[in-house]
Design an enzyme around this catalytic site. Sequence first.
Site, PDB file in Angstrom:
ATOM      1  N   ARG A 102       0.877  -1.177   0.000  1.00  0.00           N
ATOM      2  CA  ARG A 102       0.000   0.000   0.000  1.00  0.00           C
ATOM      3  C   ARG A 102       0.904   1.213   0.000  1.00  0.00           C
ATOM      4  O   ARG A 102       1.684   1.413   0.948  1.00  0.00           O
ATOM      5  CB  ARG A 102      -0.915  -0.002   1.220  1.00  0.00           C
ATOM      6  CG  ARG A 102      -1.573   1.349   1.459  1.00  0.00           C
ATOM      7  CD  ARG A 102      -2.675   1.329   2.478  1.00  0.00           C
ATOM      8  NE  ARG A 102      -3.855   0.659   1.943  1.00  0.00           N
ATOM      9  CZ  ARG A 102      -5.076   0.748   2.478  1.00  0.00           C
ATOM     10  NH1 ARG A 102      -5.269   1.479   3.573  1.00  0.00           N
ATOM     11  NH2 ARG A 102      -6.100   0.115   1.943  1.00  0.00           N
ATOM     12  N   HIS A 129      -7.422   0.770  -6.378  1.00  0.00           N
ATOM     13  CA  HIS A 129      -7.629  -0.076  -5.199  1.00  0.00           C
ATOM     14  C   HIS A 129      -8.290  -1.384  -5.667  1.00  0.00           C
ATOM     15  O   HIS A 129      -9.466  -1.638  -5.392  1.00  0.00           O
ATOM     16  CB  HIS A 129      -8.505   0.670  -4.194  1.00  0.00           C
ATOM     17  CG  HIS A 129      -8.448   0.134  -2.797  1.00  0.00           C
ATOM     18  ND1 HIS A 129      -7.701  -0.981  -2.443  1.00  0.00           N
ATOM     19  CD2 HIS A 129      -9.069   0.549  -1.654  1.00  0.00           C
ATOM     20  CE1 HIS A 129      -7.847  -1.209  -1.148  1.00  0.00           C
ATOM     21  NE2 HIS A 129      -8.669  -0.299  -0.653  1.00  0.00           N
ATOM     22  N   GLN A 132     -10.095  -3.876  -3.128  1.00  0.00           N
ATOM     23  CA  GLN A 132     -11.377  -3.365  -2.658  1.00  0.00           C
ATOM     24  C   GLN A 132     -12.461  -3.597  -3.705  1.00  0.00           C
ATOM     25  O   GLN A 132     -13.576  -4.026  -3.388  1.00  0.00           O
ATOM     26  CB  GLN A 132     -11.269  -1.865  -2.351  1.00  0.00           C
ATOM     27  CG  GLN A 132     -12.574  -1.240  -1.896  1.00  0.00           C
ATOM     28  CD  GLN A 132     -13.007  -1.739  -0.531  1.00  0.00           C
ATOM     29  OE1 GLN A 132     -12.259  -1.673   0.415  1.00  0.00           O
ATOM     30  NE2 GLN A 132     -14.224  -2.258  -0.431  1.00  0.00           N
ATOM     31  N   ASP A 219     -16.975   7.509  -1.821  1.00  0.00           N
ATOM     32  CA  ASP A 219     -15.743   7.386  -1.036  1.00  0.00           C
ATOM     33  C   ASP A 219     -15.463   8.772  -0.451  1.00  0.00           C
ATOM     34  O   ASP A 219     -16.087   9.761  -0.850  1.00  0.00           O
ATOM     35  CB  ASP A 219     -14.599   6.918  -1.962  1.00  0.00           C
ATOM     36  CG  ASP A 219     -13.294   6.645  -1.221  1.00  0.00           C
ATOM     37  OD1 ASP A 219     -13.322   6.506   0.027  1.00  0.00           O
ATOM     38  OD2 ASP A 219     -12.244   6.592  -1.882  1.00  0.00           O
ATOM     39  N   CYS A 259     -16.272   1.881   0.627  1.00  0.00           N
ATOM     40  CA  CYS A 259     -15.094   1.073   0.971  1.00  0.00           C
ATOM     41  C   CYS A 259     -14.678   1.239   2.425  1.00  0.00           C
ATOM     42  O   CYS A 259     -14.007   0.380   2.975  1.00  0.00           O
ATOM     43  CB  CYS A 259     -13.942   1.411   0.034  1.00  0.00           C
ATOM     44  SG  CYS A 259     -13.349   3.111   0.181  1.00  0.00           S
ATOM     45  N   ARG A 287     -13.676  -8.398   1.690  1.00  0.00           N
ATOM     46  CA  ARG A 287     -12.242  -8.171   1.468  1.00  0.00           C
ATOM     47  C   ARG A 287     -11.466  -9.446   1.794  1.00  0.00           C
ATOM     48  O   ARG A 287     -10.543  -9.843   1.081  1.00  0.00           O
ATOM     49  CB  ARG A 287     -11.733  -7.023   2.360  1.00  0.00           C
ATOM     50  CG  ARG A 287     -12.298  -5.647   2.033  1.00  0.00           C
ATOM     51  CD  ARG A 287     -11.806  -5.129   0.702  1.00  0.00           C
ATOM     52  NE  ARG A 287     -10.360  -5.087   0.603  1.00  0.00           N
ATOM     53  CZ  ARG A 287      -9.578  -4.094   1.055  1.00  0.00           C
ATOM     54  NH1 ARG A 287     -10.128  -3.047   1.632  1.00  0.00           N
ATOM     55  NH2 ARG A 287      -8.272  -4.128   0.894  1.00  0.00           N
TER      56      ARG A 287
HETATM   57  N1  NVA Z   1      -9.785   6.897  -1.332  1.00  0.00           N
HETATM   58  C1  NVA Z   1      -9.459   6.442   0.002  1.00  0.00           C
HETATM   59  C2  NVA Z   1      -9.714   4.969   0.129  1.00  0.00           C
HETATM   60  C3  NVA Z   1      -9.406   4.405   1.486  1.00  0.00           C
HETATM   61  C4  NVA Z   1      -9.603   2.925   1.557  1.00  0.00           C
HETATM   62  C5  NVA Z   1      -8.013   6.768   0.294  1.00  0.00           C
HETATM   63  O1  NVA Z   1      -7.180   6.587  -0.601  1.00  0.00           O
HETATM   64  O2  NVA Z   1      -7.718   7.225   1.383  1.00  0.00           O
HETATM   65  N1   CP Z   2     -11.183   0.063   2.513  1.00  0.00           N
HETATM   66  C1   CP Z   2      -9.903  -0.052   2.950  1.00  0.00           C
HETATM   67  O1   CP Z   2      -8.979  -0.321   2.172  1.00  0.00           O
HETATM   68  O2   CP Z   2      -9.744   0.107   4.279  1.00  0.00           O
HETATM   69  P1   CP Z   2      -8.381   0.296   5.077  1.00  0.00           P
HETATM   70  O3   CP Z   2      -7.798   1.619   4.667  1.00  0.00           O
HETATM   71  O4   CP Z   2      -8.791   0.258   6.513  1.00  0.00           O
HETATM   72  O5   CP Z   2      -7.451  -0.828   4.721  1.00  0.00           O
END
Ligand code: NVA
Ligand code: CP
Length: 300
Positions: A102, A129, A132, A219, A259, A287
């Site tokens: 990540r 993502h 997800q 989101d 998500c 997930r």
């Molecule tokens: N768009 C959000 C998704 C989190 C799972 C982010 O990147 O923070």
């Molecule tokens: N939706 C998601 O990826 O959650 P986290 O940021 O908690 O991993």
Amino acid sequence: MNHLLKLLDLSPAEITEILNLADQLKYENKHGITHHHLAGKALGMIFQKASTRTRVSFEVGMYQLGGKALFLSSHDLQIGRGEPVEDTARVLSRYLDGIMIRTFQQAEVEALAQWGSVPIINGLTDFCHPCQVLADLMTIREKKGALQGLKLCFIGDGNNMMNSLIVGGLKTGMEVSVAYPAGYEPAETVLAFARETGRFSSFDDPQKAAADADVVITDVWASMGQEDEAEKRKAAFAGYQINEGLMARAKSDAMVLHCLPAHRGEEITADIFESHADEIFEEAENRLHAQKAVMVKLMK
Ligand code: NVA
Ligand code: CP
């Protein structure tokens, strides 16, 4: 399929195979059936951003498959002190059987795959993502029976989630509509792919995008790494909220997904969130199953 870097790389058949295996693994999980498909294997999980769901679902998933997951915070790795990704990839490939990462830049994930010799799984970048959205597709299919012909609508930022939902929705035969304010467009590569399908539409008016939708998704307005833009984004996205008025435009049995984490009162009202909580938390659970399917496909 050697990696999961982005959904654009997957064929519709590969996505369906993952969803089918995810359904099977979920069934087995619910019925206490255990298969240690990844016994003796180790997954490294590199995190440059916070996580609740991704971290825990990968770690538990790997445990359930008989393997081991290692949490590797980039703050504690040499990569955080400037060791090149080319070297990190070649070193970690000699210890691990797979790497989940990540991070911010999609290019870093692609470089890991280029330089490493084990499967790489994208656990979120600024661009996409995929894990997800595989869980999202699984959840929609579970509730609606099929994906082909459904209308998926995403309201909000042209971020990682919008990019992946456009690609995942279109690759599985859905119609996809999106609404976002000017300046917050999805990625150009995604738009180029989407336009080719003839099943994609984009609007600045969320009401138009939501018309007759089977699934409405949103989101956060400010993603991880964009915290200092939060106020500016609140102003830009005012009106891009999933609320009762917007849901009145969708089909009466429309699902709502998110998500998570969610900001009630911003991208979604507390009422809509709670009235669709079963779907949203099933999505979160999925997930686990979807990622187990990805790991079995890539690492077994
Ligand atoms: N768009 C959000 C998704 C989190 C799972 C982010 O990147 O923070
Ligand atoms: N939706 C998601 O990826 O959650 P986290 O940021 O908690 O991993």
